[in-house]
Each structure stands twice: as structure tokens, then as C-alpha cells.
Design a protein around this motif. Sequence first.
Motif, PDB file in Angstrom:
ATOM      1  N   ASN A 212     130.208  25.233  12.811  1.00 10.50           N
ATOM      2  CA  ASN A 212     129.533  24.111  12.305  1.00 10.50           C
ATOM      3  C   ASN A 212     130.256  23.592  10.926  1.00 10.50           C
ATOM      4  O   ASN A 212     129.990  24.454   9.777  1.00 10.50           O
ATOM      5  CB  ASN A 212     127.955  24.156  12.049  1.00 10.50           C
ATOM      6  CG  ASN A 212     127.016  23.137  11.592  1.00 10.50           C
ATOM      7  OD1 ASN A 212     127.589  22.611  10.794  1.00 10.50           O
ATOM      8  ND2 ASN A 212     126.018  22.893  12.031  1.00 10.50           N
ATOM      9  N   PRO A 213     130.759  22.279  10.964  1.00  7.89           N
ATOM     10  CA  PRO A 213     131.533  22.113   9.711  1.00  7.89           C
ATOM     11  C   PRO A 213     130.745  22.083   8.409  1.00  7.89           C
ATOM     12  O   PRO A 213     131.050  22.268   7.224  1.00  7.89           O
ATOM     13  CB  PRO A 213     132.000  20.646  10.144  1.00  7.89           C
ATOM     14  CG  PRO A 213     132.006  20.673  11.602  1.00  7.89           C
ATOM     15  CD  PRO A 213     130.963  21.822  12.072  1.00  7.89           C
TER      16      PRO A 213
ATOM     17  N   GLY B 159     131.616  40.917  10.102  1.00 11.03           N
ATOM     18  CA  GLY B 159     131.125  39.696  11.079  1.00 11.03           C
ATOM     19  C   GLY B 159     132.147  39.152  12.107  1.00 11.03           C
ATOM     20  O   GLY B 159     131.631  38.974  13.038  1.00 11.03           O
ATOM     21  N   LEU B 160     133.479  39.371  11.801  1.00 11.35           N
ATOM     22  CA  LEU B 160     134.359  38.832  12.456  1.00 11.35           C
ATOM     23  C   LEU B 160     134.233  39.864  13.782  1.00 11.35           C
ATOM     24  O   LEU B 160     134.460  39.358  14.820  1.00 11.35           O
ATOM     25  CB  LEU B 160     135.729  38.810  11.900  1.00 11.35           C
ATOM     26  CG  LEU B 160     136.935  38.488  12.817  1.00 11.35           C
ATOM     27  CD1 LEU B 160     136.928  37.234  13.345  1.00 11.35           C
ATOM     28  CD2 LEU B 160     138.395  38.808  12.117  1.00 11.35           C
ATOM     29  N   TYR B 161     134.237  41.019  13.668  1.00 13.52           N
ATOM     30  CA  TYR B 161     133.815  42.074  14.745  1.00 13.52           C
ATOM     31  C   TYR B 161     132.619  41.556  15.642  1.00 13.52           C
ATOM     32  O   TYR B 161     132.975  41.277  16.825  1.00 13.52           O
ATOM     33  CB  TYR B 161     133.485  43.307  14.148  1.00 13.52           C
ATOM     34  CG  TYR B 161     133.251  44.614  14.858  1.00 13.52           C
ATOM     35  CD1 TYR B 161     134.063  45.248  15.281  1.00 13.52           C
ATOM     36  CD2 TYR B 161     131.850  44.645  15.507  1.00 13.52           C
ATOM     37  CE1 TYR B 161     133.763  46.650  16.024  1.00 13.52           C
ATOM     38  CE2 TYR B 161     131.445  45.788  16.317  1.00 13.52           C
ATOM     39  CZ  TYR B 161     132.707  46.736  16.594  1.00 13.52           C
ATOM     40  OH  TYR B 161     132.284  47.715  17.335  1.00 13.52           O
ATOM     41  N   MET B 162     131.615  41.103  15.294  1.00 13.32           N
ATOM     42  CA  MET B 162     130.402  40.323  15.760  1.00 13.32           C
ATOM     43  C   MET B 162     130.979  39.042  16.508  1.00 13.32           C
ATOM     44  O   MET B 162     130.503  38.741  17.592  1.00 13.32           O
ATOM     45  CB  MET B 162     129.194  40.439  14.885  1.00 13.32           C
ATOM     46  CG  MET B 162     128.873  41.673  14.357  1.00 13.32           C
ATOM     47  SD  MET B 162     128.384  42.911  15.554  1.00 13.32           S
ATOM     48  CE  MET B 162     127.004  42.411  16.286  1.00 13.32           C
ATOM     49  N   GLU B 163     131.587  38.134  15.752  1.00 13.16           N
ATOM     50  CA  GLU B 163     132.196  36.899  16.502  1.00 13.16           C
ATOM     51  C   GLU B 163     132.834  37.166  17.629  1.00 13.16           C
ATOM     52  O   GLU B 163     132.723  36.426  18.638  1.00 13.16           O
ATOM     53  CB  GLU B 163     132.764  36.147  15.320  1.00 13.16           C
ATOM     54  CG  GLU B 163     132.215  35.399  14.550  1.00 13.16           C
ATOM     55  CD  GLU B 163     133.142  34.811  13.287  1.00 13.16           C
ATOM     56  OE1 GLU B 163     132.631  33.749  12.931  1.00 13.16           O
ATOM     57  OE2 GLU B 163     134.084  35.270  12.882  1.00 13.16           O
TER      58      GLU B 163
ATOM     59  N   ALA C 169     137.292  29.232  12.601  1.00 13.70           N
ATOM     60  CA  ALA C 169     136.837  28.807  11.170  1.00 13.70           C
ATOM     61  C   ALA C 169     136.786  30.013  10.209  1.00 13.70           C
ATOM     62  O   ALA C 169     137.065  29.693   8.945  1.00 13.70           O
ATOM     63  CB  ALA C 169     135.430  28.358  11.427  1.00 13.70           C
ATOM     64  N   TYR C 170     136.397  31.168  10.522  1.00 10.75           N
ATOM     65  CA  TYR C 170     136.298  32.334   9.828  1.00 10.75           C
ATOM     66  C   TYR C 170     137.739  32.795   9.426  1.00 10.75           C
ATOM     67  O   TYR C 170     137.938  33.017   8.087  1.00 10.75           O
ATOM     68  CB  TYR C 170     135.729  33.624  10.363  1.00 10.75           C
ATOM     69  CG  TYR C 170     135.623  34.862   9.703  1.00 10.75           C
ATOM     70  CD1 TYR C 170     134.583  35.102   8.939  1.00 10.75           C
ATOM     71  CD2 TYR C 170     136.585  35.634   9.610  1.00 10.75           C
ATOM     72  CE1 TYR C 170     134.563  36.375   8.008  1.00 10.75           C
ATOM     73  CE2 TYR C 170     136.649  37.016   8.904  1.00 10.75           C
ATOM     74  CZ  TYR C 170     135.601  37.252   7.869  1.00 10.75           C
ATOM     75  OH  TYR C 170     135.676  38.190   7.134  1.00 10.75           O
TER      76      TYR C 170
ATOM     77  N   MET D 225     141.797  32.945   4.783  1.00  9.15           N
ATOM     78  CA  MET D 225     143.267  32.541   4.624  1.00  9.15           C
ATOM     79  C   MET D 225     143.236  31.542   3.472  1.00  9.15           C
ATOM     80  O   MET D 225     144.156  31.896   2.471  1.00  9.15           O
ATOM     81  CB  MET D 225     143.838  31.829   5.811  1.00  9.15           C
ATOM     82  CG  MET D 225     144.348  32.818   6.656  1.00  9.15           C
ATOM     83  SD  MET D 225     144.944  34.383   6.277  1.00  9.15           S
ATOM     84  CE  MET D 225     146.647  33.964   6.045  1.00  9.15           C
ATOM     85  N   LYS D 226     142.301  30.752   3.089  1.00 12.91           N
ATOM     86  CA  LYS D 226     142.128  29.959   1.845  1.00 12.91           C
ATOM     87  C   LYS D 226     141.388  30.462   0.788  1.00 12.91           C
ATOM     88  O   LYS D 226     141.083  29.687  -0.052  1.00 12.91           O
ATOM     89  CB  LYS D 226     141.906  28.689   2.420  1.00 12.91           C
ATOM     90  CG  LYS D 226     140.301  28.311   2.903  1.00 12.91           C
ATOM     91  CD  LYS D 226     140.190  26.747   3.072  1.00 12.91           C
ATOM     92  CE  LYS D 226     138.913  26.554   3.671  1.00 12.91           C
ATOM     93  NZ  LYS D 226     138.460  25.302   4.139  1.00 12.91           N
TER      94      LYS D 226
END
Length: 188
Positions: free
Chosen positions: A32-33, A65-69, A80-81, A86-87
Motif C-alpha cells: 500500500n503506497p 518480516g521479509l521471511y513472513m512476506e 516494497a520492502y 535498499m534506500k
Amino acid sequence: METEPGTALVWLPPEVSHDMMFLIVKKGHLSNPGVGLQIDNYLRTLDADGKKALLVAKSPHGEPGLYMEMKYDHVLSIKAYWAMVMKSGLDDDDKQALLTAKSDKGISALRITFDSGNHDSMITYVELVLNSTFPDTVKQTMLASADNGKSIMPSQLGFDQEMVMLYKNAIMRSSLDEKVKESLLSEE
């Protein structure tokens, strides 16, 4: 009302707690932006340690969290993550740790996609790694996905064979050094 993932109107408080960040990431709401913008704005107020603590978005059981995504196949949220990390302004070692996303038990986010059979998450992650600016040695570590950093290939027997082929094809088509490709696809 949310008609498709990432379309709900969401308001976050000015400070995002670690628990809230975990739920946002787990449910795929980073796609969601509005949510992404609010979290980006909050990240700008944090020092490096605060950014790492928030971005890891660990569950009470130690899963990042990335693991869950990736486990729940939230492809848009994974992208998005990745962009958020990266930024973030963190150094490459911290980015690598966040994007490899190992649980407290040492299981990587990529490994969980194989275990869950999530083709789209796996291919999205592999492409993000391959297209990143990380050196080949870092990409190799991130793509090894086995708990000990070795190739995923020896444990492929229980995995969806189409998924294994997608992984192999992505590695073979990549611009990785031939020795890195060999190592990633090794049966040892």
C-alpha cells in the motif's frame, strides 16, 4: 474496504512500533503506497540502529518480516520492502542481513519460499537479488538459501520440481560469475 491487497486506506501513528511493523509486513501491507510512505517518513527520523530494529520486523517467535512476506506470498510487499531497505541508508552488510532475513533458527526467507511452494515469491526474490548492486559473493550468500549458507540443491528432493527448475533457470540466465553459478547449483 480493501478490494485487493494493498488498496485499503491505512493510517499509522507517527511512531511505528516493532510489533506494528511486523504485522504490516506479515499481512503484505507494505504494498500500500500510503503505508510505505508513512514508514519511509518515520525511518528518516531514526538512526541506523533504529532503522535496523524496525526493518527487521521480527515476530515474537524470531521470524523476520521479509521471511513472513515470502511465506505468505506477498509479492508486491516483498518488492516494497526490498526498495525500502535498499534506500534506507544502511550499510551493505546490514542490508544483506535484512534482505537474507534469517529466523532465529537460521532458516532464510528464500528457504521458506521453497518449503511453502511459493513460486512467485521465490522468483521475485531471486530476481531482486540478481538485479541488485551487491557483489556476486553477497548474491551467492543470499541465494544459497540453505540454513548453513550452502547450496539449496542437495535438499531439493522434497521441493516442487517446477520451482527448482525456475530457480535453476534464473541462476543460469543471470550474469553471475560461472563459479558462483556452479556453487549455487551444486548437488554437494
